[in-house]
Structure formats: C-alpha cells, structure tokens
Design a protein around this motif. Structure first.
Motif, short mmCIF file in Angstrom:
data_model
loop_
_atom_site.label_atom_id
_atom_site.label_comp_id
_atom_site.label_asym_id
_atom_site.label_seq_id
_atom_site.Cartn_x
_atom_site.Cartn_y
_atom_site.Cartn_z
N ASP A 1 -11.03 17.97 54.24
CA ASP A 1 -9.33 17.42 54.00
C ASP A 1 -9.93 16.84 51.97
OD1 ASP A 1 -7.97 19.58 55.09
OD2 ASP A 1 -6.94 17.72 56.65
N ILE A 2 -10.14 17.42 50.60
CA ILE A 2 -10.73 16.49 50.63
C ILE A 2 -9.99 16.21 49.08
CG2 ILE A 2 -12.66 16.47 48.94
CD1 ILE A 2 -13.36 19.35 50.45
N ALA A 3 -9.59 14.47 49.17
CA ALA A 3 -8.61 14.16 48.28
C ALA A 3 -9.83 13.64 46.42
CB ALA A 3 -8.42 13.21 48.73
N LEU A 4 -9.42 14.05 45.72
CA LEU A 4 -9.85 13.85 44.90
C LEU A 4 -9.46 13.60 43.40
CD1 LEU A 4 -12.84 16.88 44.55
CD2 LEU A 4 -13.25 14.69 44.50
N PRO A 5 -9.38 12.56 43.51
CA PRO A 5 -7.44 11.93 42.68
C PRO A 5 -8.15 11.98 41.54
CG PRO A 5 -7.65 10.73 44.64
CD PRO A 5 -8.94 11.36 44.91
N GLY A 6 -6.69 11.99 40.19
CA GLY A 6 -7.06 12.15 39.49
C GLY A 6 -7.85 13.68 38.60
N LEU A 7 -8.30 14.33 39.07
CA LEU A 7 -9.33 15.53 38.85
C LEU A 7 -8.17 16.80 39.24
CD1 LEU A 7 -12.96 15.41 39.81
CD2 LEU A 7 -12.04 14.35 37.62
N LYS B 1 -6.30 20.53 39.59
CA LYS B 1 -7.41 21.09 41.10
C LYS B 1 -8.14 22.41 41.08
CE LYS B 1 -5.83 22.71 45.24
NZ LYS B 1 -4.84 22.83 46.07
N ALA B 2 -8.34 22.74 39.62
CA ALA B 2 -9.32 23.66 39.33
C ALA B 2 -11.18 23.04 39.91
CB ALA B 2 -8.77 24.87 38.30
N ASP C 1 -17.07 27.28 62.12
CA ASP C 1 -16.14 27.93 60.97
C ASP C 1 -16.45 26.21 60.65
OD1 ASP C 1 -14.43 29.05 60.11
OD2 ASP C 1 -12.95 28.42 61.24
N VAL C 2 -16.50 26.20 59.08
CA VAL C 2 -15.83 25.44 58.12
C VAL C 2 -15.46 25.36 57.24
CG1 VAL C 2 -17.22 23.09 56.97
CG2 VAL C 2 -18.11 24.19 57.97
N LYS C 3 -14.18 24.69 57.04
CA LYS C 3 -12.56 25.07 55.82
C LYS C 3 -12.13 23.55 55.74
CE LYS C 3 -7.66 25.47 56.46
NZ LYS C 3 -6.07 24.39 57.24
N LEU C 4 -12.62 24.23 54.42
CA LEU C 4 -12.04 22.77 53.02
C LEU C 4 -11.12 23.19 52.71
CD1 LEU C 4 -15.32 23.73 51.56
CD2 LEU C 4 -15.82 22.10 52.73
N THR C 5 -10.38 22.24 52.44
CA THR C 5 -9.37 22.28 51.68
C THR C 5 -8.45 21.06 50.44
OG1 THR C 5 -7.89 22.84 53.31
CG2 THR C 5 -6.38 22.00 52.21
N VAL C 6 -8.73 21.56 49.94
CA VAL C 6 -8.54 19.93 48.22
C VAL C 6 -7.90 19.82 48.18
CG1 VAL C 6 -9.23 19.59 45.98
CG2 VAL C 6 -11.23 20.90 46.40
N LEU C 7 -7.01 18.90 48.50
CA LEU C 7 -5.93 18.25 48.59
C LEU C 7 -5.01 18.18 47.50
CD1 LEU C 7 -6.10 15.38 51.25
CD2 LEU C 7 -5.47 18.19 51.95
#
Length: 141
Positions: free
Chosen positions: A102-108, A110-111, A135-141
C-alpha cells in the motif's frame, strides 16, 4: 541475464525460525521467533516474513525515487509503504508467499503516482526477484 554487482550484503542465520540472524559487518542483529499462526511460541523476536516486508517496502521507495528522478519529479518526504507478506501452504505443495504494498505518495496526483509506481515495479530488485513467483498486489493510496 547478468547482474553487474555493486554491493553484496552478507548475513548469517542460526537456529532457523527460532534462532538469530546478523549481518557479518555487525551493523544489524535480530532474534527470530516463529509466530503462533505457524505453530511457534510467538513471543519476542521477528520472523523472516517481517524482515522481507520491511526490506521490500524500503527498496520499493528507493525504486520510486530512482524513477521519479529520471522524470524530474520530487517524491514527497512523507512517502511511505505499508507492506504485508503472507505465508502459507501452496496448492502445489510446500509453502508460498503473497505480497501487498500500500503506497502513499501524499500530494501527488493519483494518476501520476500510479504511473510512478508501475515504473518502480519494473526496476525494483525485489519486484524483479519476485516477478512470476509471488503474487504482488500494488495499491496507491
């Protein structure tokens, strides 16, 4: 495929899942304990899945910084990744792992964040090591 090795980490483990591990340079040491869910006593200590989760998330942030640098995008200082590594029996026998980041890139936007994450997944050494195996699941928060 060949790898032009620039750094080699060396570590030693003793006692298996209820033992200890340390780097040979003395910079890191950890007591290991098998979780109750895997038939162990639990208690103080870490397990290989926790170490893998910490390493994967730290490495993936490094990959994000690398691809963002190529694109002249600043990665926010408060970027973080919460990783989950699951372990259990495989239908084919033996044991297997699953990974969720679960990846958080605050301020960027979403796309933009999702595009950077997709590119980082192609260059991250952990992602390359696990590709087509876990199995690697990537989620942009």
């Amino acid at each position: 495929m060949t790898v032009d090795v620039k750094y080699t980490a060396k570590a030693k483990a003793t006692g298996g899942r209820d033992g200890a591990a340390e780097t040979l340079d003395g910079s890191f040491a950890v007591k290991l304990a098998t979780p109750k869910e895997l038939g162990g006593a639990g208690g103080p200590g870490n397990n290989p899945e926790q170490l893998f989760a910490a390493g994967y998330s730290a490495c993936f942030i490094g990959a994000l910084k690398f691809v963002a640098g190529q694109e002249k995008v600043a990665i926010p200082a408060d970027t973080y990744i919460v990783s989950e590594v699951g372990i259990g029996p495989r239908s084919e026998g033996g044991f297997g792992l699953t990974v969720s980041l679960d990846i958080a890139l605050p301020g960027l936007d979403k796309a933009q964040a999702e595009a950077l994450v997709a590119k980082a997944h192609q260059v991250c050494p952990y992602s390359n090591a696990t590709r087509n195996n876990i199995d690697v699941k990537l989620t942009v928060l």
